[in-house]
Design a protein around this motif. Structure first.
Motif, PDB file in Angstrom:
ATOM      1  N   GLU A  30       0.742  -1.188  -0.140  1.00 25.16           N
ATOM      2  CA  GLU A  30       0.026   0.030  -0.003  1.00 25.16           C
ATOM      3  C   GLU A  30       0.942   1.189   0.098  1.00 25.16           C
ATOM      4  OE1 GLU A  30      -3.302  -0.292   0.113  1.00 25.16           O
ATOM      5  OE2 GLU A  30      -3.626   2.024   0.029  1.00 25.16           O
ATOM      6  N   TRP A  35       4.114   9.360  -2.774  1.00 21.16           N
ATOM      7  CA  TRP A  35       4.588   9.415  -1.450  1.00 21.16           C
ATOM      8  C   TRP A  35       6.196   8.808  -1.294  1.00 21.16           C
ATOM      9  CZ3 TRP A  35       7.221   6.601   2.254  1.00 21.16           C
ATOM     10  CH2 TRP A  35       7.121   7.153   3.693  1.00 21.16           C
ATOM     11  N   ARG A 155       5.986  -1.769   3.894  1.00 20.24           N
ATOM     12  CA  ARG A 155       6.024  -0.669   3.128  1.00 20.24           C
ATOM     13  C   ARG A 155       6.936   0.232   3.731  1.00 20.24           C
ATOM     14  NH1 ARG A 155       0.875   3.106   3.666  1.00 20.24           N
ATOM     15  NH2 ARG A 155       0.591   3.426   5.800  1.00 20.24           N
ATOM     16  N   ILE A 159      10.625   0.052   0.429  1.00 24.02           N
ATOM     17  CA  ILE A 159      10.635   0.763  -0.786  1.00 24.02           C
ATOM     18  C   ILE A 159      11.945   1.684  -0.749  1.00 24.02           C
ATOM     19  CG2 ILE A 159       8.068   1.381  -0.786  1.00 24.02           C
ATOM     20  CD1 ILE A 159       9.817   4.304   0.892  1.00 24.02           C
ATOM     21  N   ILE A 160      12.586   1.364   0.263  1.00 25.71           N
ATOM     22  CA  ILE A 160      13.869   2.341   0.537  1.00 25.71           C
ATOM     23  C   ILE A 160      15.184   1.852  -0.476  1.00 25.71           C
ATOM     24  CG2 ILE A 160      15.399   3.402   2.111  1.00 25.71           C
ATOM     25  CD1 ILE A 160      13.335   3.252   4.177  1.00 25.71           C
ATOM     26  N   LEU A 194      17.217  -0.140  14.486  1.00 17.45           N
ATOM     27  CA  LEU A 194      17.697  -0.528  13.143  1.00 17.45           C
ATOM     28  C   LEU A 194      18.444  -1.869  13.428  1.00 17.45           C
ATOM     29  CD1 LEU A 194      17.518  -0.479  10.178  1.00 17.45           C
ATOM     30  CD2 LEU A 194      19.462   1.300  10.371  1.00 17.45           C
ATOM     31  N   GLY A 221      11.824   4.132  11.424  1.00 17.06           N
ATOM     32  CA  GLY A 221      12.282   5.061  10.289  1.00 17.06           C
ATOM     33  C   GLY A 221      12.279   6.480  10.945  1.00 17.06           C
ATOM     34  N   ALA A 222      11.237   6.900  11.722  1.00 15.75           N
ATOM     35  CA  ALA A 222      11.146   8.440  11.970  1.00 15.75           C
ATOM     36  C   ALA A 222      12.292   8.539  13.039  1.00 15.75           C
ATOM     37  CB  ALA A 222       9.685   8.588  12.671  1.00 15.75           C
ATOM     38  N   VAL A 224      15.138   6.794  13.111  1.00 21.71           N
ATOM     39  CA  VAL A 224      16.443   6.778  12.627  1.00 21.71           C
ATOM     40  C   VAL A 224      16.609   8.045  11.917  1.00 21.71           C
ATOM     41  CG1 VAL A 224      17.864   5.614  10.815  1.00 21.71           C
ATOM     42  CG2 VAL A 224      16.615   4.388  12.354  1.00 21.71           C
ATOM     43  N   PHE A 225      15.744   8.641  11.179  1.00 23.94           N
ATOM     44  CA  PHE A 225      15.882   9.681  10.454  1.00 23.94           C
ATOM     45  C   PHE A 225      16.311  11.117  11.320  1.00 23.94           C
ATOM     46  CE2 PHE A 225      14.074  13.770   8.852  1.00 23.94           C
ATOM     47  CZ  PHE A 225      14.138  13.812   7.312  1.00 23.94           C
ATOM     48  N   ALA A 228      19.946  10.280  12.260  1.00 20.98           N
ATOM     49  CA  ALA A 228      20.636  10.680  10.781  1.00 20.98           C
ATOM     50  C   ALA A 228      20.921  12.116  10.643  1.00 20.98           C
ATOM     51  CB  ALA A 228      20.098   9.862   9.711  1.00 20.98           C
ATOM     52  N   ALA A 258      20.321   8.017   1.922  1.00 27.27           N
ATOM     53  CA  ALA A 258      19.460   7.222   2.586  1.00 27.27           C
ATOM     54  C   ALA A 258      17.916   7.784   2.157  1.00 27.27           C
ATOM     55  CB  ALA A 258      19.590   7.064   4.099  1.00 27.27           C
ATOM     56  N   ASN A 259      17.739   9.052   2.005  1.00 24.18           N
ATOM     57  CA  ASN A 259      16.623   9.908   2.046  1.00 24.18           C
ATOM     58  C   ASN A 259      17.323  11.256   1.557  1.00 24.18           C
ATOM     59  OD1 ASN A 259      14.541  11.693   2.503  1.00 24.18           O
ATOM     60  ND2 ASN A 259      13.680   9.980   3.877  1.00 24.18           N
ATOM     61  N   ILE A 262      17.306  13.815   4.250  1.00 24.62           N
ATOM     62  CA  ILE A 262      18.745  13.886   5.013  1.00 24.62           C
ATOM     63  C   ILE A 262      19.883  14.349   4.319  1.00 24.62           C
ATOM     64  CG2 ILE A 262      20.315  12.405   6.272  1.00 24.62           C
ATOM     65  CD1 ILE A 262      18.158  10.367   6.569  1.00 24.62           C
ATOM     66  N   ASN A 286      18.601   3.044  -1.686  1.00 25.57           N
ATOM     67  CA  ASN A 286      19.669   3.001  -0.587  1.00 25.57           C
ATOM     68  C   ASN A 286      20.299   1.755  -0.702  1.00 25.57           C
ATOM     69  OD1 ASN A 286      21.019   2.892   1.786  1.00 25.57           O
ATOM     70  ND2 ASN A 286      19.630   3.475   3.054  1.00 25.57           N
ATOM     71  N   GLY A 315      24.297   5.409   9.468  1.00 23.23           N
ATOM     72  CA  GLY A 315      23.523   4.140   9.345  1.00 23.23           C
ATOM     73  C   GLY A 315      23.543   3.265  10.726  1.00 23.23           C
TER      74      GLY A 315
HETATM   75  O1  UT7 Z   1      20.547   4.137   5.458  1.00 25.14           O
HETATM   76  C1  UT7 Z   1      20.296   3.856   6.801  1.00 25.14           C
HETATM   77  C2  UT7 Z   1      19.740   4.760   7.763  1.00 25.14           C
HETATM   78  N1  UT7 Z   1      18.185   4.816   7.458  1.00 25.14           N
HETATM   79  C3  UT7 Z   1      17.704   6.059   7.240  1.00 25.14           C
HETATM   80  O2  UT7 Z   1      18.386   7.050   7.189  1.00 25.14           O
HETATM   81  C4  UT7 Z   1      16.388   6.247   6.960  1.00 25.14           C
HETATM   82  C5  UT7 Z   1      15.829   7.191   7.769  1.00 25.14           C
HETATM   83  N2  UT7 Z   1      14.549   7.368   7.803  1.00 25.14           N
HETATM   84  C6  UT7 Z   1      13.706   7.665   6.704  1.00 25.14           C
HETATM   85  O3  UT7 Z   1      14.089   8.049   5.757  1.00 25.14           O
HETATM   86  C7  UT7 Z   1      12.261   7.995   7.037  1.00 25.14           C
HETATM   87  O4  UT7 Z   1      11.820   7.784   8.118  1.00 25.14           O
HETATM   88  C8  UT7 Z   1      11.193   6.935   6.065  1.00 25.14           C
HETATM   89  C9  UT7 Z   1      11.766   7.033   4.594  1.00 25.14           C
HETATM   90  C10 UT7 Z   1      11.717   5.448   6.291  1.00 25.14           C
HETATM   91  C11 UT7 Z   1       9.763   7.275   6.580  1.00 25.14           C
HETATM   92  O5  UT7 Z   1       9.561   8.586   6.111  1.00 25.14           O
HETATM   93  P1  UT7 Z   1       8.820   9.434   7.256  1.00 25.14           P
HETATM   94  O6  UT7 Z   1       8.499  10.581   6.765  1.00 25.14           O
HETATM   95  O7  UT7 Z   1       9.517   9.342   8.486  1.00 25.14           O
HETATM   96  O8  UT7 Z   1       7.433   8.541   7.569  1.00 25.14           O
HETATM   97  P2  UT7 Z   1       6.744   8.045   9.056  1.00 25.14           P
HETATM   98  O9  UT7 Z   1       7.687   6.592   9.198  1.00 25.14           O
HETATM   99  O10 UT7 Z   1       6.912   8.962   9.955  1.00 25.14           O
HETATM  100  O11 UT7 Z   1       5.244   7.665   8.510  1.00 25.14           O
HETATM  101  C12 UT7 Z   1       4.494   8.732   8.286  1.00 25.14           C
HETATM  102  C13 UT7 Z   1       3.132   7.920   7.655  1.00 25.14           C
HETATM  103  C14 UT7 Z   1       2.608   6.824   8.415  1.00 25.14           C
HETATM  104  O12 UT7 Z   1       1.164   6.823   8.430  1.00 25.14           O
HETATM  105  P3  UT7 Z   1       0.475   7.479   9.593  1.00 25.14           P
HETATM  106  O13 UT7 Z   1       0.719   6.808  10.847  1.00 25.14           O
HETATM  107  O14 UT7 Z   1       0.883   8.814   9.657  1.00 25.14           O
HETATM  108  O15 UT7 Z   1      -0.926   6.981   9.036  1.00 25.14           O
HETATM  109  C15 UT7 Z   1       3.036   5.726   7.703  1.00 25.14           C
HETATM  110  O16 UT7 Z   1       2.433   4.508   8.034  1.00 25.14           O
HETATM  111  O17 UT7 Z   1       3.710   7.348   6.289  1.00 25.14           O
HETATM  112  C16 UT7 Z   1       3.033   6.218   6.291  1.00 25.14           C
HETATM  113  N3  UT7 Z   1       4.094   5.472   5.422  1.00 25.14           N
HETATM  114  C17 UT7 Z   1       3.892   5.258   4.194  1.00 25.14           C
HETATM  115  N4  UT7 Z   1       2.704   5.595   3.383  1.00 25.14           N
HETATM  116  C18 UT7 Z   1       2.906   5.459   2.091  1.00 25.14           C
HETATM  117  C19 UT7 Z   1       5.242   4.423   5.822  1.00 25.14           C
HETATM  118  N5  UT7 Z   1       5.723   4.118   4.660  1.00 25.14           N
HETATM  119  C20 UT7 Z   1       4.908   4.400   3.655  1.00 25.14           C
HETATM  120  C21 UT7 Z   1       4.847   4.259   2.431  1.00 25.14           C
HETATM  121  N6  UT7 Z   1       3.925   4.593   1.426  1.00 25.14           N
HETATM  122  N7  UT7 Z   1       5.966   3.464   1.746  1.00 25.14           N
END
Ligand code: UT7
Length: 332
Positions: A30, A35, A155, A159-160, A194, A221-222, A224-225, A228, A258-259, A262, A286, A315
């Motif tokens: 989903e 997004w 999801r 996706i990352i 992580l 994710g949030a 770690v973000f 990071a 990664a993003n 970041i 990534n 990371g």
């Molecule tokens: O390289 C290793 C180190 N890793 C990183 O540096 C990754 C760091 N983190 C990130 O890049 C981001 O946190 C993510 C890309 C993983 C996620 O983005 P985010 O903006 O932090 O989203 P979130 O986890 O805060 O989720 C926000 C909303 C949630 O829905 P609700 O609870 O607000 O209704 C998630 O369920 O987005 C939803 N969501 C998605 N929606 C559509 C999470 N993944 C997805 C998705 N598609 N793939």
């Protein structure tokens, strides 16, 4: 005595042919192209398909690419370090497999696991072997087959990440080029945010761990973000400051992919404009330890001798760091 530095004298890379687009991911979980693009900057990633194909396949291809470009005899290689968290097997080291396959029969070789910072850890380690004066040709590989440890029903992680590997050749120089400085950090408190739950010695593989989908990347994710953004930006600023590098002195920021958010925050903290930031996250996602050498591979033709590069990563671990490099050669 003249100081020996380790300079990068060649770059190689490899990404698999199969392109997994955001559109295809929309059919698997989903999510939406909108997004993924707006939250990460990723449009597509490469996946290594096929039975019995480990990360070594990509490391071997990257090293062969580099050896051919630099016309290096593999028998002259002293050491190969492979930074990866997705080795072919827990043991032997994937670096051993690569060394044999590329004909580096006089090299010793080992793996290094520092997740997304793995390439910077390995680069700094390899540079130290050169600086010691004992070794003349060292290959540093960074690569991961993340598709092997991704849950394609989750999801928030699938996706990352993508698959790919890159490498560099390090050789000694007495010129003012090469690996000039590095800052490496780790904090085991990052484990809870992580990790992969099972398959290690704490929780060996069992039917229950497989049923519980515990052999995949687990990421908050949030959280770690947040770590990071702060740490990658700070360590990049720190290495620039302690080497007296003003934004105008820096030719390129080479950030772990990664993003995009970041990456933008890191560039802004160091005061570097977007046109001086290497970026290929939109095409490869990534690739964990692969991101930085794959950037050098993609941008090699734009690099000039004397260019100041700041490499930065953050990371799993947590691990993070920055390396200051003065580029050692002009494009052919
Ligand atoms: O390289 C290793 C180190 N890793 C990183 O540096 C990754 C760091 N983190 C990130 O890049 C981001 O946190 C993510 C890309 C993983 C996620 O983005 P985010 O903006 O932090 O989203 P979130 O986890 O805060 O989720 C926000 C909303 C949630 O829905 P609700 O609870 O607000 O209704 C998630 O369920 O987005 C939803 N969501 C998605 N929606 C559509 C999470 N993944 C997805 C998705 N598609 N793939």
């Amino acid at each position: 005595m003249t100081k020996i530095r380790a300079s990068i004298t060649g770059v190689g890379g490899y990404v698999p042919d199969y392109i997994l687009t955001n559109k295809e991911l929309e059919t698997m979980v989903e999510t939406s192209d909108e997004w993924i693009t707006s939250r990460t900057g990723i449009k597509e990633r490469r996946i290594l398909k096929g039975e019995n194909k480990g990360v070594s396949i990509m490391g071997i291809a990257a090293v062969k690419d580099m050896l051919a470009k630099t016309k290096t005899d593999p028998k002259e290689i002293d050491l190969i370090i492979f930074a990866t968290v997705t080795p072919d097997m827990t043991f032997p080291a994937t670096a051993n497999i690569v060394a044999t396959e590329v004909g580096a029969t006089n090299a010793f070789s080992f793996d290094m696991a520092a997740a997304c910072s793995g390439f910077l850890y390995a680069l700094t380690t390899g540079a130290s072997f050169i600086e010691s004066g004992r070794y003349k040709k060292v290959i540093i590989i960074g690569g991961d087959k993340m598709s092997a440890i991704l849950d394609y029903t989750d999801r928030t992680t699938c996706i990352i990440f993508g698959d790919g590997a890159g490498c560099v050749l390090l050789e000694p120089t007495t010129e003012e080029v090469g690996v000039m400085d590095s800052i490496l950090k780790s904090d085991g408190a990052g484990e809870s945010y992580l990790h992969m739950k099972a398959g290690g010695s704490r929780t060996p593989a069992s039917q229950a761990t497989v049923d519980g989908r515990q052999h995949f990347v687990y990421q908050e994710g949030a959280a770690v973000f947040k770590f990071a953004v702060t740490n990658m930006a700070e360590v990049s600023a720190q290495i620039a400051e302690r080497n007296n590098l003003k934004p105008n002195d820096i030719a390129w920021l080479v950030p772990h992919q990664a993003n995009k958010r970041i990456i933008d925050a890191t560039a802004s903290r160091v005061g570097i404009s977007e046109d001086k930031v290497m970026m290929n996250i939109q095409r490869y996602g990534n690739t964990t330890a692969g991101t930085i050498p794959l950037l050098l591979w993609d941008y090699e033709k734009q690099l000039k001798k004397g260019d100041n590069l700041i490499l930065a990563a953050f990371g799993g671990g947590f691990t993070w760091g920055a390396v200051y490099i003065k580029w050692a050669y002009n494009p052919n």
